[in-house]
Scaffold this active site. Structure first.
Site, short mmCIF file in Angstrom:
data_model
loop_
_atom_site.label_atom_id
_atom_site.label_comp_id
_atom_site.label_asym_id
_atom_site.label_seq_id
_atom_site.Cartn_x
_atom_site.Cartn_y
_atom_site.Cartn_z
N GLN A 73 2.75 -3.77 10.80
CA GLN A 73 3.58 -4.74 9.50
C GLN A 73 4.39 -5.29 10.24
O GLN A 73 5.53 -6.08 9.84
CB GLN A 73 2.99 -4.95 8.52
N HIS A 98 3.31 -9.54 10.50
CA HIS A 98 4.24 -10.41 10.61
C HIS A 98 5.74 -10.98 11.59
O HIS A 98 6.55 -10.45 10.82
CB HIS A 98 4.77 -9.49 9.49
N ALA A 143 4.22 11.11 9.11
CA ALA A 143 3.48 10.31 10.32
C ALA A 143 4.05 11.03 11.81
O ALA A 143 2.62 11.24 12.55
CB ALA A 143 3.97 8.67 10.39
N GLY A 177 1.99 4.57 6.88
CA GLY A 177 3.22 4.40 5.78
C GLY A 177 3.08 3.25 5.99
O GLY A 177 4.17 2.31 5.79
N THR A 178 2.75 2.68 5.10
CA THR A 178 2.18 1.40 4.51
C THR A 178 2.58 1.78 3.24
O THR A 178 0.88 2.68 2.40
CB THR A 178 1.57 0.23 4.79
N CYS A 216 16.80 -27.22 22.24
CA CYS A 216 16.17 -29.20 22.27
C CYS A 216 17.37 -29.40 20.89
O CYS A 216 17.65 -30.53 20.56
CB CYS A 216 15.19 -28.85 22.03
P1 OAD Z 1 7.66 -0.39 2.74
O1 OAD Z 1 8.43 0.09 2.67
O2 OAD Z 1 6.80 -1.09 1.91
O3 OAD Z 1 6.31 1.47 2.54
C1 OAD Z 1 6.37 2.36 3.18
C2 OAD Z 1 5.28 2.86 2.71
O4 OAD Z 1 6.38 4.12 3.94
C3 OAD Z 1 5.84 4.20 1.95
O5 OAD Z 1 4.55 4.55 1.47
C4 OAD Z 1 6.46 5.52 2.10
O6 OAD Z 1 6.32 6.24 1.32
C5 OAD Z 1 6.00 5.33 3.68
N1 OAD Z 1 6.81 6.44 4.24
C6 OAD Z 1 8.25 6.45 4.42
N2 OAD Z 1 8.21 7.70 5.15
C7 OAD Z 1 7.30 8.07 5.94
C8 OAD Z 1 7.16 8.90 7.23
N3 OAD Z 1 7.67 9.68 7.40
N4 OAD Z 1 5.77 9.22 6.92
C9 OAD Z 1 4.54 8.51 6.58
N5 OAD Z 1 5.30 7.76 5.60
C10 OAD Z 1 6.44 7.30 5.45
O7 OAD Z 1 6.78 -1.19 4.13
P2 OAD Z 1 5.92 -1.98 3.66
O8 OAD Z 1 3.92 -1.35 4.10
O9 OAD Z 1 5.61 -2.10 5.58
O10 OAD Z 1 6.94 -7.70 5.38
O11 OAD Z 1 6.03 -2.74 3.72
C11 OAD Z 1 5.65 -4.77 3.77
C12 OAD Z 1 6.19 -4.98 4.08
O12 OAD Z 1 7.10 -5.67 3.42
C13 OAD Z 1 6.76 -5.50 4.93
O13 OAD Z 1 6.36 -5.90 6.50
C14 OAD Z 1 7.69 -6.63 5.19
C15 OAD Z 1 7.94 -6.19 3.92
O14 OAD Z 1 8.88 -7.06 3.24
C16 OAD Z 1 7.26 -8.58 6.31
O15 OAD Z 1 8.41 -8.30 7.26
C17 OAD Z 1 7.37 -9.76 6.14
#
Ligand code: OAD
Length: 243
Positions: free
Chosen positions: A100, A118, A230, A186-187, A149
């Protein structure tokens, strides 16, 4: 950690592996995450900056924000978790990395096959003619940028309310459906359709291993939830699978 041994065993045995990454995998590289106590969406409102409506209202403001993000992301270096996935890709014949993240750190680490759900902050797209092109400069000199353009250019990323690139999403669905093992790293698993890949993989028979510092809505369906960073856990997992 006994969980790591078990998960390492699953990685060793899996003929096909799909990996879904989110902002947490880049946190240790210094890229801010979106949610959580120091997340970007605590300080900024996504509806002001990351929607087509916001861009139509004030393209310069939106570009100033993405220019700032580009600087942060350009200054970051891939971390041990990104490199561990490069190693894993070399070991597993059927391997798909689905991200993502728009930061480009997987490529910079050396991952070859990446499905970017994304989009990519290092690409621009013309609002008039639809052309898209790479631009890796950390700071764009003139905002908002324009296409040759004459049309207004936008970051080639997916904003809230926009559909994902359909071919990329279908390929990601195929990968999780066919995977014996799905690693979710990490999501926060709150943004769809990306988060929906986790229950899809599980329902299709994949073992699900989650690596996250916190619980997520899908921790409960994971076969194993590894709690920690991670950059620390993933290299250990891959190392166990390489023995
Ligand atoms: P988030 O910021 O929502 O979530 C980050 C996750 O990573 C959380 O669950 C944290 O607990 C975890 N985390 C933080 N540090 C970490 C580490 N060192 N090791 C492992 N885990 C860790 O990010 P996403 O889920 O990627 O959209 O967010 C999804 C989308 O929402 C993104 O792609 C973005 C955003 O709006 C777009 O850019 C279109």
């Amino acid at each position: 950690m006994p969980g790591l041994d078990l998960a390492g065993d699953w990685v060793t045995r899996a003929a096909s592996v799909a990996v879904l990454t989110g902002a947490g995998i880049s946190a240790e590289s210094g890229v801010p995450t979106f949610r959580g106590p120091s997340g970007l969406w605590r300080r900024f409102r996504p509806e002001d900056l990351a929607t087509p409506e916001a861009f139509a209202r004030d393209p310069r403001l939106v570009w100033e924000w993405y220019n700032w993000l580009r600087q942060r992301m350009a200054a970051a270096r891939p971390n041990a978790a990104h490199f561990a996935l490069v190693k894993l890709e070399a070991r597993i014949a059927r391997f798909t990395l689905i991200t993502q993240n728009i930061d480009g750190l997987h490529e910079r680490a050396g991952s070859a096959k990446i499905l970017k759900l994304h989009g990519d902050i290092w690409r621009l797209r013309c609002m008039s003619c639809g052309a898209d092109w790479p631009d890796r400069r950390a700071t764009l000199p003139k905002l908002p940028p324009h296409c040759s353009c004459g049309g207004l250019a936008r970051p080639d990323i997916v904003w809230f309310g926009e559909p994902l690139p359909v071919g990329v999403l279908r390929a990601a669905e195929r990968a999780v459906t066919n995977a014996e093992l799905l690693l979710v790293i990490g999501t926060a698993a709150q943004v769809y359709p990306a988060a929906g890949l986790i229950p899809l993989g599980k329902a299709s028979g994949a073992k699900v291993v989650e690596i996250n510092t916190e619980d997520t809505p899908f921790s409960g369906i994971a076969d194993f939830a590894l709690r920690g960073k991670a950059g620390e856990l993933l290299p250990q997992l891959v190392e166990r699978a390489s023995r």
